[in-house]
Scaffold this motif. Structure first.
Motif, PDB file in Angstrom:
ATOM      1  N   CYS A  99       0.676  -1.196  -0.102  1.00 17.73           N
ATOM      2  CA  CYS A  99      -0.123  -0.189  -0.145  1.00 17.73           C
ATOM      3  C   CYS A  99       0.791   1.219  -0.055  1.00 17.73           C
ATOM      4  CB  CYS A  99      -0.979   0.156   1.248  1.00 17.73           C
ATOM      5  SG  CYS A  99      -2.433  -1.111   1.261  1.00 17.73           S
ATOM      6  N   SER A 100       0.481   2.113  -0.912  1.00 15.02           N
ATOM      7  CA  SER A 100       1.269   3.364  -0.922  1.00 15.02           C
ATOM      8  C   SER A 100       0.580   4.746  -0.938  1.00 15.02           C
ATOM      9  CB  SER A 100       2.142   3.364  -2.307  1.00 15.02           C
ATOM     10  OG  SER A 100       1.244   3.219  -3.413  1.00 15.02           O
ATOM     11  N   VAL A 101      -0.773   4.641  -0.187  1.00  9.26           N
ATOM     12  CA  VAL A 101      -1.549   5.594  -0.019  1.00  9.26           C
ATOM     13  C   VAL A 101      -1.078   6.768   0.801  1.00  9.26           C
ATOM     14  CG1 VAL A 101      -4.013   6.613   0.506  1.00  9.26           C
ATOM     15  CG2 VAL A 101      -3.601   4.423  -0.861  1.00  9.26           C
ATOM     16  N   PRO A 102      -0.766   7.978   0.346  1.00  9.41           N
ATOM     17  CA  PRO A 102       0.086   8.708   1.357  1.00  9.41           C
ATOM     18  C   PRO A 102      -1.342   9.375   2.497  1.00  9.41           C
ATOM     19  CG  PRO A 102       0.438   9.565  -1.067  1.00  9.41           C
ATOM     20  CD  PRO A 102      -0.711   8.339  -1.027  1.00  9.41           C
ATOM     21  N   LYS A 103      -0.857   9.241   3.578  1.00 12.30           N
ATOM     22  CA  LYS A 103      -1.628   9.583   4.803  1.00 12.30           C
ATOM     23  C   LYS A 103      -2.596  10.881   4.615  1.00 12.30           C
ATOM     24  CE  LYS A 103       0.887   7.354   8.490  1.00 12.30           C
ATOM     25  NZ  LYS A 103       1.747   7.480   9.650  1.00 12.30           N
ATOM     26  N   ARG A 104      -1.772  11.782   3.830  1.00  6.31           N
ATOM     27  CA  ARG A 104      -2.544  12.882   3.777  1.00  6.31           C
ATOM     28  C   ARG A 104      -3.770  12.941   2.704  1.00  6.31           C
ATOM     29  NH1 ARG A 104       2.057  12.771   0.949  1.00  6.31           N
ATOM     30  NH2 ARG A 104       2.150  13.404  -1.377  1.00  6.31           N
ATOM     31  N   LEU A 105      -3.706  11.860   1.914  1.00  6.62           N
ATOM     32  CA  LEU A 105      -4.895  11.455   1.082  1.00  6.62           C
ATOM     33  C   LEU A 105      -6.000  10.475   1.533  1.00  6.62           C
ATOM     34  CD1 LEU A 105      -2.710  11.124  -2.165  1.00  6.62           C
ATOM     35  CD2 LEU A 105      -3.917  13.261  -1.347  1.00  6.62           C
ATOM     36  N   LEU A 106      -5.531  10.358   2.580  1.00  4.51           N
ATOM     37  CA  LEU A 106      -6.846   8.999   3.286  1.00  4.51           C
ATOM     38  C   LEU A 106      -8.043   9.905   3.659  1.00  4.51           C
ATOM     39  CD1 LEU A 106      -4.393   7.073   5.733  1.00  4.51           C
ATOM     40  CD2 LEU A 106      -5.440   6.342   3.481  1.00  4.51           C
ATOM     41  N   GLY A 107      -9.286   9.285   3.270  1.00  5.46           N
ATOM     42  CA  GLY A 107     -10.554   9.890   3.509  1.00  5.46           C
ATOM     43  C   GLY A 107     -10.883  10.726   2.571  1.00  5.46           C
ATOM     44  N   ARG A 108     -10.249  10.908   1.578  1.00  2.00           N
ATOM     45  CA  ARG A 108     -10.633  11.927   0.477  1.00  2.00           C
ATOM     46  C   ARG A 108     -10.915  11.344  -0.873  1.00  2.00           C
ATOM     47  NH1 ARG A 108      -5.635  16.136   0.307  1.00  2.00           N
ATOM     48  NH2 ARG A 108      -7.119  17.282  -0.697  1.00  2.00           N
ATOM     49  N   ASP A 109     -11.853  11.989  -1.561  1.00  2.00           N
ATOM     50  CA  ASP A 109     -12.196  11.790  -2.901  1.00  2.00           C
ATOM     51  C   ASP A 109     -11.888  13.135  -3.725  1.00  2.00           C
ATOM     52  OD1 ASP A 109     -13.466  10.506  -4.980  1.00  2.00           O
ATOM     53  OD2 ASP A 109     -15.400  10.921  -4.569  1.00  2.00           O
ATOM     54  N   LEU A 110     -10.609  12.950  -4.138  1.00  4.25           N
ATOM     55  CA  LEU A 110     -10.257  14.328  -4.779  1.00  4.25           C
ATOM     56  C   LEU A 110     -10.801  14.849  -6.165  1.00  4.25           C
ATOM     57  CD1 LEU A 110      -6.348  13.318  -4.652  1.00  4.25           C
ATOM     58  CD2 LEU A 110      -7.775  14.568  -3.146  1.00  4.25           C
ATOM     59  N   THR A 111     -11.359  16.074  -6.190  1.00  2.00           N
ATOM     60  CA  THR A 111     -11.875  16.637  -6.994  1.00  2.00           C
ATOM     61  C   THR A 111     -10.770  17.368  -7.844  1.00  2.00           C
ATOM     62  OG1 THR A 111     -12.452  18.458  -5.791  1.00  2.00           O
ATOM     63  CG2 THR A 111     -14.114  16.916  -6.069  1.00  2.00           C
ATOM     64  N   THR A 112      -9.797  17.746  -7.481  1.00  2.00           N
ATOM     65  CA  THR A 112      -8.655  18.560  -8.197  1.00  2.00           C
ATOM     66  C   THR A 112      -7.299  17.896  -7.922  1.00  2.00           C
ATOM     67  OG1 THR A 112      -8.162  20.116  -6.521  1.00  2.00           O
ATOM     68  CG2 THR A 112      -9.956  20.617  -8.088  1.00  2.00           C
ATOM     69  N   VAL A 113      -6.526  18.293  -8.864  1.00  3.36           N
ATOM     70  CA  VAL A 113      -5.065  18.008  -8.542  1.00  3.36           C
ATOM     71  C   VAL A 113      -4.541  19.190  -7.849  1.00  3.36           C
ATOM     72  CG1 VAL A 113      -2.771  17.762  -9.438  1.00  3.36           C
ATOM     73  CG2 VAL A 113      -4.659  16.492 -10.690  1.00  3.36           C
ATOM     74  N   PRO A 114      -4.047  19.080  -6.677  1.00  5.51           N
ATOM     75  CA  PRO A 114      -3.769  20.270  -5.834  1.00  5.51           C
ATOM     76  C   PRO A 114      -2.430  20.833  -6.263  1.00  5.51           C
ATOM     77  CG  PRO A 114      -4.250  18.396  -4.317  1.00  5.51           C
ATOM     78  CD  PRO A 114      -3.996  17.903  -5.705  1.00  5.51           C
ATOM     79  N   THR A 155      -1.130  13.640 -15.856  1.00  5.54           N
ATOM     80  CA  THR A 155      -2.006  12.579 -15.414  1.00  5.54           C
ATOM     81  C   THR A 155      -2.139  12.666 -13.848  1.00  5.54           C
ATOM     82  OG1 THR A 155       0.040  11.378 -14.809  1.00  5.54           O
ATOM     83  CG2 THR A 155      -0.548  11.044 -17.145  1.00  5.54           C
ATOM     84  N   LEU A 156      -3.075  11.937 -13.378  1.00  6.64           N
ATOM     85  CA  LEU A 156      -3.133  11.955 -11.802  1.00  6.64           C
ATOM     86  C   LEU A 156      -2.239  11.648 -11.030  1.00  6.64           C
ATOM     87  CD1 LEU A 156      -7.016  10.518 -11.953  1.00  6.64           C
ATOM     88  CD2 LEU A 156      -6.164  13.111 -11.940  1.00  6.64           C
ATOM     89  N   GLU A 157      -1.022  11.079 -11.540  1.00  3.56           N
ATOM     90  CA  GLU A 157       0.140  10.971 -10.722  1.00  3.56           C
ATOM     91  C   GLU A 157       0.515  12.005 -10.033  1.00  3.56           C
ATOM     92  OE1 GLU A 157       4.465   9.167 -11.068  1.00  3.56           O
ATOM     93  OE2 GLU A 157       3.250   9.602 -12.886  1.00  3.56           O
ATOM     94  N   ALA A 158       0.305  13.265 -10.685  1.00  6.45           N
ATOM     95  CA  ALA A 158       0.760  14.533 -10.100  1.00  6.45           C
ATOM     96  C   ALA A 158      -0.086  14.781  -8.861  1.00  6.45           C
ATOM     97  CB  ALA A 158       0.429  15.665 -11.038  1.00  6.45           C
ATOM     98  N   ALA A 179     -12.332  26.037 -16.795  1.00 12.14           N
ATOM     99  CA  ALA A 179     -10.733  25.860 -16.741  1.00 12.14           C
ATOM    100  C   ALA A 179      -9.960  26.514 -15.417  1.00 12.14           C
ATOM    101  CB  ALA A 179     -10.131  26.211 -17.769  1.00 12.14           C
ATOM    102  N   THR A 180      -9.465  25.615 -14.750  1.00 16.43           N
ATOM    103  CA  THR A 180      -8.741  26.354 -13.470  1.00 16.43           C
ATOM    104  C   THR A 180      -7.645  25.401 -13.299  1.00 16.43           C
ATOM    105  OG1 THR A 180      -9.166  26.969 -11.070  1.00 16.43           O
ATOM    106  CG2 THR A 180     -10.134  24.936 -11.807  1.00 16.43           C
ATOM    107  N   PRO A 181      -6.451  25.892 -12.499  1.00 15.70           N
ATOM    108  CA  PRO A 181      -5.185  25.148 -12.286  1.00 15.70           C
ATOM    109  C   PRO A 181      -5.828  23.783 -11.326  1.00 15.70           C
ATOM    110  CG  PRO A 181      -4.920  27.436 -11.889  1.00 15.70           C
ATOM    111  CD  PRO A 181      -6.356  27.375 -12.284  1.00 15.70           C
ATOM    112  N   GLY A 182      -5.387  22.654 -12.111  1.00 15.76           N
ATOM    113  CA  GLY A 182      -5.430  21.390 -11.167  1.00 15.76           C
ATOM    114  C   GLY A 182      -6.863  20.793 -11.622  1.00 15.76           C
TER     115      GLY A 182
END
Length: 218
Positions: free
Chosen positions: A3-18, A209-212, A168-171
């Protein structure tokens, strides 16, 4: 794969690339049909633009050649049968995720982890927790082109292009689909893609890509 989910991403459903950079992530869901795949891949290759594809296990089994072609780019897990996970038991939810993962990797040679997208965008905190525990980061979207509604539901290439360019907006994460509308057989997202890319570039945007998101989210 550990598992490689960063702790800062746990519990989130990302709507943007920060990010503050003027970049956009083009994403495509693949489930019902592969009618737009060839056109989409040709456009991406010709214009030198990356994308991320979320595929169902059904799609991989029904269209293995298309799935392997999409795997030139990052591939994500969109479950096996595309159910609303908020209505399933924990066991069935994990089966949907793991079965899709197994089929995706067997057919494309690519492990879809950590990219996941909830079918229908149906999500709650509990299902996010299950997805995280299976080593996935769920990605939603900033804008849905609505190309999947087809011409029979009032959409057109112009409406698809305008929805992306006007927001259009950053991320920004753009949601599109590789398939055709089941009744009118339109492939609006595939048809609009060249104009979307050109329009975003004209506005000074690049593509990621979403890797960002994995390395930039706080």
């Amino acid at each position: 794969m550990a598992c490689s989910v960063p702790k800062r991403l746990l519990g989130r459903d990302l709507t943007t690339v920060p990010t503050d950079r003027k970049v956009v992530a083009l994403t495509f869901d693949a489930g019902a049909s592969n009618d737009g795949v060839e056109s989409i891949l040709t456009t991406l290759a010709t214009k030198g633009v990356p994308a991320t594809f979320f595929v169902t296990g059904d799609f991989v089994d029904d269209f293995p050649s298309s799935a392997r072609a999409l795997a030139k780019y990052p591939i994500g897990n969109h479950t096996y049968h595309h159910p609303d996970l908020t209505t399933l038991s924990d066991g069935r939810t994990r089966t949907e995720i793991k079965t899709a993962e197994s089929r995706i990797e067997a057919v494309t040679g690519q492990d879809p982890r950590p990219y996941f997208r909830f079918p229908f965008g149906a999500v709650n905190a509990h299902t996010i927790g299950i997805v995280n525990s299976e080593c996935y980061v769920p990605f939603r979207w900033t804008v849905d082109t609505l190309g999947w509604k087809g011409t029979s539901e009032g959409q057109s290439v112009s409406t698809v292009v305008n929805r992306v360019l006007k927001t259009a907006t950053p991320g920004q994460i753009v949601l599109m689909h590789v398939g055709a509308h089941p009744q009118d057989h339109s492939t609006l997202d595939a048809d609009a893609l060249p104009q979307i890319i050109d329009g975003l570039r004209h506005r000074g945007y690049g593509f990621v890509t979403l890797e960002a998101a994995l390395g930039s989210a706080p």
